[in-house]
Design a protein around this motif. Structure first.
Motif, PDB file in Angstrom:
ATOM      1  N   GLY A 173      12.756  51.225 114.783  1.00 12.22           N
ATOM      2  CA  GLY A 173      13.268  49.930 114.326  1.00 12.22           C
ATOM      3  C   GLY A 173      13.932  49.121 115.403  1.00 12.22           C
ATOM      4  O   GLY A 173      13.365  48.879 116.461  1.00 12.22           O
ATOM      5  N   SER A 174      15.156  48.667 115.146  1.00 12.53           N
ATOM      6  CA  SER A 174      15.921  47.802 116.035  1.00 12.53           C
ATOM      7  C   SER A 174      15.182  46.492 116.297  1.00 12.53           C
ATOM      8  O   SER A 174      15.032  46.061 117.436  1.00 12.53           O
ATOM      9  CB  SER A 174      16.237  48.511 117.359  1.00 12.53           C
ATOM     10  OG  SER A 174      17.123  47.745 118.143  1.00 12.53           O
ATOM     11  N   ILE A 175      14.742  45.858 115.216  1.00  7.59           N
ATOM     12  CA  ILE A 175      14.013  44.598 115.328  1.00  7.59           C
ATOM     13  C   ILE A 175      15.027  43.468 115.287  1.00  7.59           C
ATOM     14  O   ILE A 175      15.321  42.892 114.235  1.00  7.59           O
ATOM     15  CB  ILE A 175      12.980  44.464 114.193  1.00  7.59           C
ATOM     16  CG1 ILE A 175      12.072  45.694 114.160  1.00  7.59           C
ATOM     17  CG2 ILE A 175      12.148  43.198 114.375  1.00  7.59           C
ATOM     18  CD1 ILE A 175      11.184  45.754 112.937  1.00  7.59           C
ATOM     19  N   GLY A 176      15.588  43.158 116.423  1.00  8.52           N
ATOM     20  CA  GLY A 176      16.625  42.134 116.493  1.00  8.52           C
ATOM     21  C   GLY A 176      16.846  41.686 117.920  1.00  8.52           C
ATOM     22  O   GLY A 176      16.192  42.153 118.843  1.00  8.52           O
ATOM     23  N   VAL A 177      17.763  40.765 118.104  1.00 13.50           N
ATOM     24  CA  VAL A 177      18.049  40.190 119.417  1.00 13.50           C
ATOM     25  C   VAL A 177      19.553  40.153 119.618  1.00 13.50           C
ATOM     26  O   VAL A 177      20.300  39.876 118.672  1.00 13.50           O
ATOM     27  CB  VAL A 177      17.482  38.758 119.541  1.00 13.50           C
ATOM     28  CG1 VAL A 177      17.687  38.208 120.951  1.00 13.50           C
ATOM     29  CG2 VAL A 177      16.013  38.727 119.163  1.00 13.50           C
ATOM     30  N   ILE A 178      19.989  40.418 120.831  1.00 15.49           N
ATOM     31  CA  ILE A 178      21.414  40.313 121.141  1.00 15.49           C
ATOM     32  C   ILE A 178      21.580  39.608 122.482  1.00 15.49           C
ATOM     33  O   ILE A 178      20.825  39.845 123.421  1.00 15.49           O
ATOM     34  CB  ILE A 178      22.076  41.716 121.186  1.00 15.49           C
ATOM     35  CG1 ILE A 178      23.572  41.589 121.458  1.00 15.49           C
ATOM     36  CG2 ILE A 178      21.414  42.616 122.218  1.00 15.49           C
ATOM     37  CD1 ILE A 178      24.325  42.904 121.337  1.00 15.49           C
ATOM     38  N   PHE A 228      14.087  33.547 120.051  1.00 17.75           N
ATOM     39  CA  PHE A 228      13.476  34.829 120.382  1.00 17.75           C
ATOM     40  C   PHE A 228      13.352  35.707 119.133  1.00 17.75           C
ATOM     41  O   PHE A 228      12.351  36.399 118.935  1.00 17.75           O
ATOM     42  CB  PHE A 228      14.292  35.552 121.451  1.00 17.75           C
ATOM     43  CG  PHE A 228      13.896  35.205 122.852  1.00 17.75           C
ATOM     44  CD1 PHE A 228      12.808  35.805 123.451  1.00 17.75           C
ATOM     45  CD2 PHE A 228      14.616  34.272 123.582  1.00 17.75           C
ATOM     46  CE1 PHE A 228      12.434  35.489 124.744  1.00 17.75           C
ATOM     47  CE2 PHE A 228      14.254  33.949 124.878  1.00 17.75           C
ATOM     48  CZ  PHE A 228      13.165  34.556 125.466  1.00 17.75           C
ATOM     49  N   TYR A 229      14.381  35.681 118.300  1.00 17.93           N
ATOM     50  CA  TYR A 229      14.362  36.519 117.105  1.00 17.93           C
ATOM     51  C   TYR A 229      13.252  36.077 116.141  1.00 17.93           C
ATOM     52  O   TYR A 229      12.516  36.908 115.594  1.00 17.93           O
ATOM     53  CB  TYR A 229      15.721  36.447 116.404  1.00 17.93           C
ATOM     54  CG  TYR A 229      15.794  37.265 115.139  1.00 17.93           C
ATOM     55  CD1 TYR A 229      15.553  38.637 115.156  1.00 17.93           C
ATOM     56  CD2 TYR A 229      16.107  36.663 113.921  1.00 17.93           C
ATOM     57  CE1 TYR A 229      15.622  39.390 113.991  1.00 17.93           C
ATOM     58  CE2 TYR A 229      16.184  37.413 112.763  1.00 17.93           C
ATOM     59  CZ  TYR A 229      15.938  38.771 112.799  1.00 17.93           C
ATOM     60  OH  TYR A 229      16.001  39.513 111.651  1.00 17.93           O
ATOM     61  N   ASP A 230      13.122  34.779 115.939  1.00 21.87           N
ATOM     62  CA  ASP A 230      12.065  34.272 115.061  1.00 21.87           C
ATOM     63  C   ASP A 230      10.692  34.705 115.563  1.00 21.87           C
ATOM     64  O   ASP A 230       9.825  35.115 114.782  1.00 21.87           O
ATOM     65  CB  ASP A 230      12.122  32.744 114.976  1.00 21.87           C
ATOM     66  CG  ASP A 230      13.339  32.249 114.192  1.00 21.87           C
ATOM     67  OD1 ASP A 230      13.922  33.050 113.448  1.00 21.87           O
ATOM     68  OD2 ASP A 230      13.701  31.063 114.353  1.00 21.87           O
ATOM     69  N   ASP A 231      10.489  34.622 116.875  1.00 20.06           N
ATOM     70  CA  ASP A 231       9.211  35.013 117.452  1.00 20.06           C
ATOM     71  C   ASP A 231       8.970  36.511 117.276  1.00 20.06           C
ATOM     72  O   ASP A 231       7.858  36.945 116.944  1.00 20.06           O
ATOM     73  CB  ASP A 231       9.182  34.643 118.942  1.00 20.06           C
ATOM     74  CG  ASP A 231       7.831  34.911 119.580  1.00 20.06           C
ATOM     75  OD1 ASP A 231       6.814  34.428 119.050  1.00 20.06           O
ATOM     76  OD2 ASP A 231       7.787  35.614 120.610  1.00 20.06           O
TER      77      ASP A 231
END
Length: 332
Positions: A173-178, A228-231
């Protein structure tokens, strides 16, 4: 592979060894009579080994004993394999090498399917996408399987494959942006260090650690993260055939393999034997796998295993937006 192929491979290898031994003896023992016998023997054996390797490669190309290729992606993904951050100098997955191996497998007429072994927390954005594209372009079934960690950029790569398998204890997982930055402006004030701006463009130095962020700079940098997250969400949703909202609902968490399977992030749970059986079903044939390795030295292939596991919980795909001195770092 038929018995005739086995015999053909054996004859080629034995022939290569014999020819190499004769040539080595002639050039290093017979002709230069002044050479020490020991040196001649060593050189002869070296030629024999090289000849055997060459003959083995020729036999592999003429009588392949595999119908599936395996390519491993291990450690943090970067362009050149170096891992920036708290453990400099450790090695990760070199994207160009991984892409080269996948493309080599795609060009190999014997490789009808591709297995992508994933043990990675992610890495740089564009190199991770290069690997994903190469896997998606492979002409044949592609099955990714997670071992210890398949997070962020690793999951991004998996979304370009036909299926993703995991172990029950895999981290997925870890489908995110920081976005992050170090703020040392107060320390600079205490040390008497001042920051003077010489830049063309309002946001050129946005994120530099020597000054406080203004409200509009925060909005600008947050916009980058949101984009970036949307993409990321759209790519994963498209590759996995999932509703984008279901991806967003994971809130960038990591899951154990069984939980990821229940959420639809993983197609099935199983070990390596189960993955090979699945590839056999897709090919409707008995499977024999050959690992495609980088065409470089062993030292360059060493992976920073400890760094990879520690980095996995930091949210994966790491890329730097702008120059290093700006201080703002963006990670998927």
């Amino acid at each position: 592979m038929s018995d005739g192929d086995d015999v053909g491979r054996l004859l080629i290898v034995l022939g290569g060894v014999l020819v190499s031994a004769v040539l080595g003896a002639v050039f290093f023992l017979v002709v230069p009579g002044s050479l020490a016998d020991l040196l001649g023997v060593v050189l002869t054996l070296s030629v024999v080994v090289l000849g055997a390797r060459g003959a083995s490669r020729l036999a592999d190309s003429m009588f392949p004993d595999y119908n599936a290729a395996e390519v491993a992606v291990e450690g943090p993904i970067t362009r050149d394999g170096s891992t920036p951050g708290p453990l400099p100098g450790s090695m990760g997955a070199t994207a160009d090498d991984v892409v080269e191996r996948i493309e080599r497998a795609d060009e190999d007429e014997a490789a009808d399917a591709l297995l992508v072994k994933l043990d990675t927390p992610g890495g740089a954005v564009v190199p991770s996408d290069d690997i994903r594209r190469a896997a998606a372009d492979f002409d044949g079934p592609t099955v990714a399987y997670a071992t210890d960690v398949c997070a962020s950029g690793g999951y991004w790569i998996a979304s370009g494959c036909d299926e993703l398998w995991a172990r029950r204890g895999s981290i997925v997982g870890s489908i995110g942006v920081i976005g992050s930055r170090v703020n040392v402006s107060e320390l600079a004030d205490e040390l008497g260090v001042s920051y003077e701006r010489f830049a063309a463009g309002k946001y050129k130095d946005a994120g530099t650690p020597l000054k406080e962020l203004s409200a509009d700079e925060r909005e600008y940098l947050q916009g980058l993260i949101d984009g970036f997250y949307d993409d990321f969400v759209e790519r994963v949703a498209e590759g996995r055939g999932m509703d984008p909202e279901a991806i967003r609902d994971t809130e960038a968490r990591v899951y154990l393999g069984e939980d990821a399977h229940e959420l639809g992030l993983v197609d099935d749970i199983g070990d390596r034997d189960g993955v090979e059986d699945r590839v056999g079903d897709l090919l409707d044939a008995e499977v024999s796998v050959r690992e495609f390795e980088p065409e470089r030295g062993l030292a360059d292939r060493l992976r920073g295993g400890v760094a990879a596991v520690a980095y996995a919980f930091g949210a994966g795909v790491a890329g730097v937006v702008g120059d290093d001195e700006r201080g703002f770092r963006l990670r998927f």
